[in-house]
Design a protein around this motif. Structure first.
Motif, mmCIF file in Angstrom:
data_model
loop_
_atom_site.group_PDB
_atom_site.id
_atom_site.type_symbol
_atom_site.label_atom_id
_atom_site.label_comp_id
_atom_site.label_asym_id
_atom_site.label_seq_id
_atom_site.Cartn_x
_atom_site.Cartn_y
_atom_site.Cartn_z
ATOM 1 N N VAL A 1 0.830 -1.114 0.124
ATOM 2 C CA VAL A 1 0.032 -0.094 0.104
ATOM 3 C C VAL A 1 0.918 1.321 -0.020
ATOM 4 C CG1 VAL A 1 -1.800 -1.277 1.234
ATOM 5 C CG2 VAL A 1 -0.284 0.042 2.568
ATOM 6 N N GLY A 2 1.992 1.175 0.076
ATOM 7 C CA GLY A 2 3.002 2.252 0.053
ATOM 8 C C GLY A 2 3.198 2.807 1.615
ATOM 9 N N ASP A 3 4.176 3.688 1.678
ATOM 10 C CA ASP A 3 4.590 4.235 3.075
ATOM 11 C C ASP A 3 3.612 5.248 3.615
ATOM 12 O OD1 ASP A 3 5.089 6.082 1.279
ATOM 13 O OD2 ASP A 3 7.577 5.831 1.739
ATOM 14 N N GLU A 4 3.328 6.015 2.746
ATOM 15 C CA GLU A 4 2.321 7.388 3.065
ATOM 16 C C GLU A 4 0.821 6.622 3.613
ATOM 17 O OE1 GLU A 4 2.833 9.221 -0.504
ATOM 18 O OE2 GLU A 4 4.384 10.438 0.306
ATOM 19 N N SER A 5 0.632 5.690 2.935
ATOM 20 C CA SER A 5 -1.016 5.186 3.156
ATOM 21 C C SER A 5 -0.782 4.525 4.771
ATOM 22 C CB SER A 5 -1.233 4.009 2.313
ATOM 23 O OG SER A 5 -1.146 4.519 1.004
ATOM 24 N N LEU A 6 0.200 4.037 5.286
ATOM 25 C CA LEU A 6 0.182 3.425 6.453
ATOM 26 C C LEU A 6 0.166 4.638 7.582
ATOM 27 C CD1 LEU A 6 2.848 0.607 6.025
ATOM 28 C CD2 LEU A 6 0.528 0.447 6.123
ATOM 29 N N LEU A 7 0.898 5.760 7.248
ATOM 30 C CA LEU A 7 0.803 6.970 8.080
ATOM 31 C C LEU A 7 -0.798 7.621 8.233
ATOM 32 C CD1 LEU A 7 4.177 8.695 7.331
ATOM 33 C CD2 LEU A 7 3.566 7.483 9.582
ATOM 34 N N LEU A 8 -1.231 7.412 7.205
ATOM 35 C CA LEU A 8 -2.463 8.222 6.857
ATOM 36 C C LEU A 8 -3.619 7.221 7.869
ATOM 37 C CD1 LEU A 8 -2.487 9.116 3.300
ATOM 38 C CD2 LEU A 8 -2.400 10.777 4.972
ATOM 39 N N ALA A 9 -3.411 5.979 7.474
ATOM 40 C CA ALA A 9 -4.477 4.862 8.286
ATOM 41 C C ALA A 9 -4.374 5.002 9.641
ATOM 42 C CB ALA A 9 -4.045 3.484 7.689
ATOM 43 N N GLU A 10 -3.387 5.479 10.158
ATOM 44 C CA GLU A 10 -3.213 5.419 11.837
ATOM 45 C C GLU A 10 -4.239 6.869 12.344
ATOM 46 O OE1 GLU A 10 0.866 6.020 13.065
ATOM 47 O OE2 GLU A 10 1.418 4.378 12.050
ATOM 48 N N ILE A 11 -4.495 7.633 11.295
ATOM 49 C CA ILE A 11 -5.419 8.751 11.632
ATOM 50 C C ILE A 11 -6.959 8.471 11.273
ATOM 51 C CG2 ILE A 11 -5.818 11.319 11.592
ATOM 52 C CD1 ILE A 11 -3.308 10.136 13.018
ATOM 53 N N CYS A 12 -7.221 8.157 9.937
ATOM 54 C CA CYS A 12 -8.636 7.994 9.492
ATOM 55 C C CYS A 12 -8.470 6.656 8.420
ATOM 56 C CB CYS A 12 -8.854 9.167 8.545
ATOM 57 S SG CYS A 12 -9.275 10.435 9.506
ATOM 58 N N PRO A 13 -9.927 6.191 8.190
ATOM 59 C CA PRO A 13 -9.750 5.143 7.068
ATOM 60 C C PRO A 13 -9.143 5.649 5.777
ATOM 61 C CG PRO A 13 -11.877 5.419 8.307
ATOM 62 C CD PRO A 13 -10.866 6.452 8.804
ATOM 63 N N THR A 14 -8.151 4.940 5.294
ATOM 64 C CA THR A 14 -7.454 5.277 4.096
ATOM 65 C C THR A 14 -7.685 4.057 3.200
ATOM 66 O OG1 THR A 14 -5.870 6.286 5.400
ATOM 67 C CG2 THR A 14 -5.145 5.733 3.233
ATOM 68 N N TRP A 15 -7.916 4.664 1.983
ATOM 69 C CA TRP A 15 -8.061 3.965 0.563
ATOM 70 C C TRP A 15 -7.207 4.036 -0.324
ATOM 71 C CZ3 TRP A 15 -12.534 0.641 0.491
ATOM 72 C CH2 TRP A 15 -13.278 0.869 1.487
ATOM 73 N N VAL A 16 -6.462 3.009 -0.871
ATOM 74 C CA VAL A 16 -5.431 3.171 -1.832
ATOM 75 C C VAL A 16 -5.973 2.554 -3.255
ATOM 76 C CG1 VAL A 16 -3.185 2.328 -2.587
ATOM 77 C CG2 VAL A 16 -3.637 2.716 -0.062
ATOM 78 N N SER A 17 -5.399 3.288 -4.094
ATOM 79 C CA SER A 17 -6.101 2.786 -5.524
ATOM 80 C C SER A 17 -5.645 3.587 -6.657
ATOM 81 C CB SER A 17 -7.357 2.634 -5.968
ATOM 82 O OG SER A 17 -7.942 2.474 -7.081
ATOM 83 N N SER A 18 -5.250 3.311 -7.850
ATOM 84 C CA SER A 18 -4.687 4.124 -8.904
ATOM 85 C C SER A 18 -5.914 4.769 -9.491
ATOM 86 C CB SER A 18 -4.088 3.208 -9.932
ATOM 87 O OG SER A 18 -4.812 2.175 -10.527
ATOM 88 N N ASN A 19 -7.268 4.204 -9.128
ATOM 89 C CA ASN A 19 -8.478 4.991 -9.544
ATOM 90 C C ASN A 19 -9.162 5.428 -8.334
ATOM 91 O OD1 ASN A 19 -11.100 5.373 -10.416
ATOM 92 N ND2 ASN A 19 -10.855 3.816 -11.977
ATOM 93 N N ARG A 20 -8.792 6.815 -8.348
ATOM 94 C CA ARG A 20 -9.353 7.848 -7.074
ATOM 95 C C ARG A 20 -11.124 7.484 -6.955
ATOM 96 N NH1 ARG A 20 -4.472 10.218 -7.711
ATOM 97 N NH2 ARG A 20 -3.211 10.127 -5.773
ATOM 98 N N THR A 21 -11.591 7.616 -8.184
ATOM 99 C CA THR A 21 -13.117 7.776 -8.384
ATOM 100 C C THR A 21 -13.731 6.287 -7.731
ATOM 101 O OG1 THR A 21 -12.857 8.999 -10.440
ATOM 102 C CG2 THR A 21 -14.919 8.018 -9.929
#
Length: 335
Positions: free
Chosen positions: A104-124
């Motif tokens: 999921v990448g490094d930044e996603s792990l930091l973000l997920a500690e704060i709020c639900p975090t969605w990872v995808s190349s398709n943001r829509t």
């Protein structure tokens, strides 16, 4: 990729000028691609934290800071990110207990500690799933150049020490898009650190109008008292590792060596053995950023300290205006 030094010269050097024709092609390709994209309009507010240059300007800590404020005001934010450095492409809700930075990448792990975090190349696709799961406001960490989702509020994050570099587009400079056009599409700018490049003045020159400019700084937090009794070897693979090393010097830690890696560098066991061996040889311990620490997935028995950071706002009045603006729009309620 390690950013070339010439990107951040005050004036374009010979190499930048030789690469300039490629910058023109890059710009044209970007403009043409926009004609084939119809932005999707979400049923909830969408905030985009982006920038005009490649590399680390402070987008992720800014996104975290905004989400923290939004949560305190009763919103239910979800993060949307591409998950740079990870392998997943389909929408995935990050689970920090299960997923690694390889996925999921490094930044996603930091973000997920704060709020639900969605990872995808398709943001829509991620946005639709986030709304289904209860999000009533979405925060894009990066994505300013992604036209797939309509943004309600776009904040450009700018590193005050380097600004827009030599003001050339890739590959002759660090710019992802033309400065004036980017500012025209945004609602505000956040300058982090000392404005040594007079960015605020440049922004007003480019916009020719009153443009909201926020100021803040990236500050260390939770510094352990025993850190000041130790020696450290610092290492980092972020957009500008020097920024991290300078922070360590600023707070007065005893740094006996520094090692810079490429942005999003995937640390191997060999990397860590070399770093640990160097530190042990000098009676020191290892220290890195929280972002780098999330990329260390190996089980090697090496003690590594991390230095968490946060955004310290200089003045929040403009920020409050944006939150009032979002609350006044005809979206779903916060409750």
């Amino acid at each position: 990729m390690r950013q070339p030094n010439f990107w951040y010269f005050d004036q374009p050097n010979l190499l930048a000028k030789l690469l300039y024709p490629l910058s023109i092609i890059f710009s044209l390709v970007g403009r043409i691609s926009l004609f084939f994209v119809k932005p999707w309009k979400a049923s909830v507010p969408v905030i985009c934290i982006g920038n005009l240059v490649v590399g680390g300007a402070g987008k992720t800590p800014t996104a975290i800071a905004l989400a923290t404020v939004l949560k305190s005001k009763g919103w239910k934010p979800h993060f949307l990110t591409r998950g740079y450095g990870g392998t997943t492409t389909d929408p995935l809700l990050v689970n920090i207990q299960k997923h690694s930075s390889d996925i999921v990448g490094d930044e996603s792990l930091l973000l997920a500690e704060i709020c639900p975090t969605w990872v995808s190349s398709n943001r829509t696709k991620s946005a639709k799933l986030a709304i289904e799961k209860g999000a009533n406001i979405l925060i894009l960490d990066d994505g300013f150049q992604n036209a797939g989702i309509q943004k309600d509020l776009s904040i450009l994050v700018i590193d005050g020490e380097v600004g827009f570099g030599n003001k050339y587009l890739l590959p002759a400079g660090p710019l992802r898009e033309n400065i004036a056009k980017g500012l025209k599409r945004s609602n505000a700018a956040l300058i982090l650190g000392n404005d040594t490049k007079m960015i605020a003045d440049h922004i007003l020159d480019f916009t020719g109008r009153k443009f909201p400019i926020l100021f803040g700084s990236i500050e260390p937090k939770n510094i352990q008292p025993q850190f000041f009794e130790k020696k450290f070897v610092a290492f980092s693979g972020i957009g500008r590792p020097k920024k991290f090393f300078d922070t360590l010097d600023k707070i007065g830690l005893d740094i006996i060596g520094t090692f810079a890696f490429d942005d999003h560098h995937p640390y191997s066991s060999e990397d860590l053995v070399k770093l640990s061996t160097y530190a042990n040889r000098h009676g020191a311990e290892l220290i890195t950023t929280s972002k780098d620490r999330r990329r260390i997935n190996t089980n090697i028995n090496v003690a590594i300290h991390e230095l968490p950071i946060y955004i310290k706002w200089k003045k929040t009045s403009e920020l409050d205006k944006f939150f009032d603006y979002l609350e006044g729009k005809s979206f779903v309620t916060k409750a």
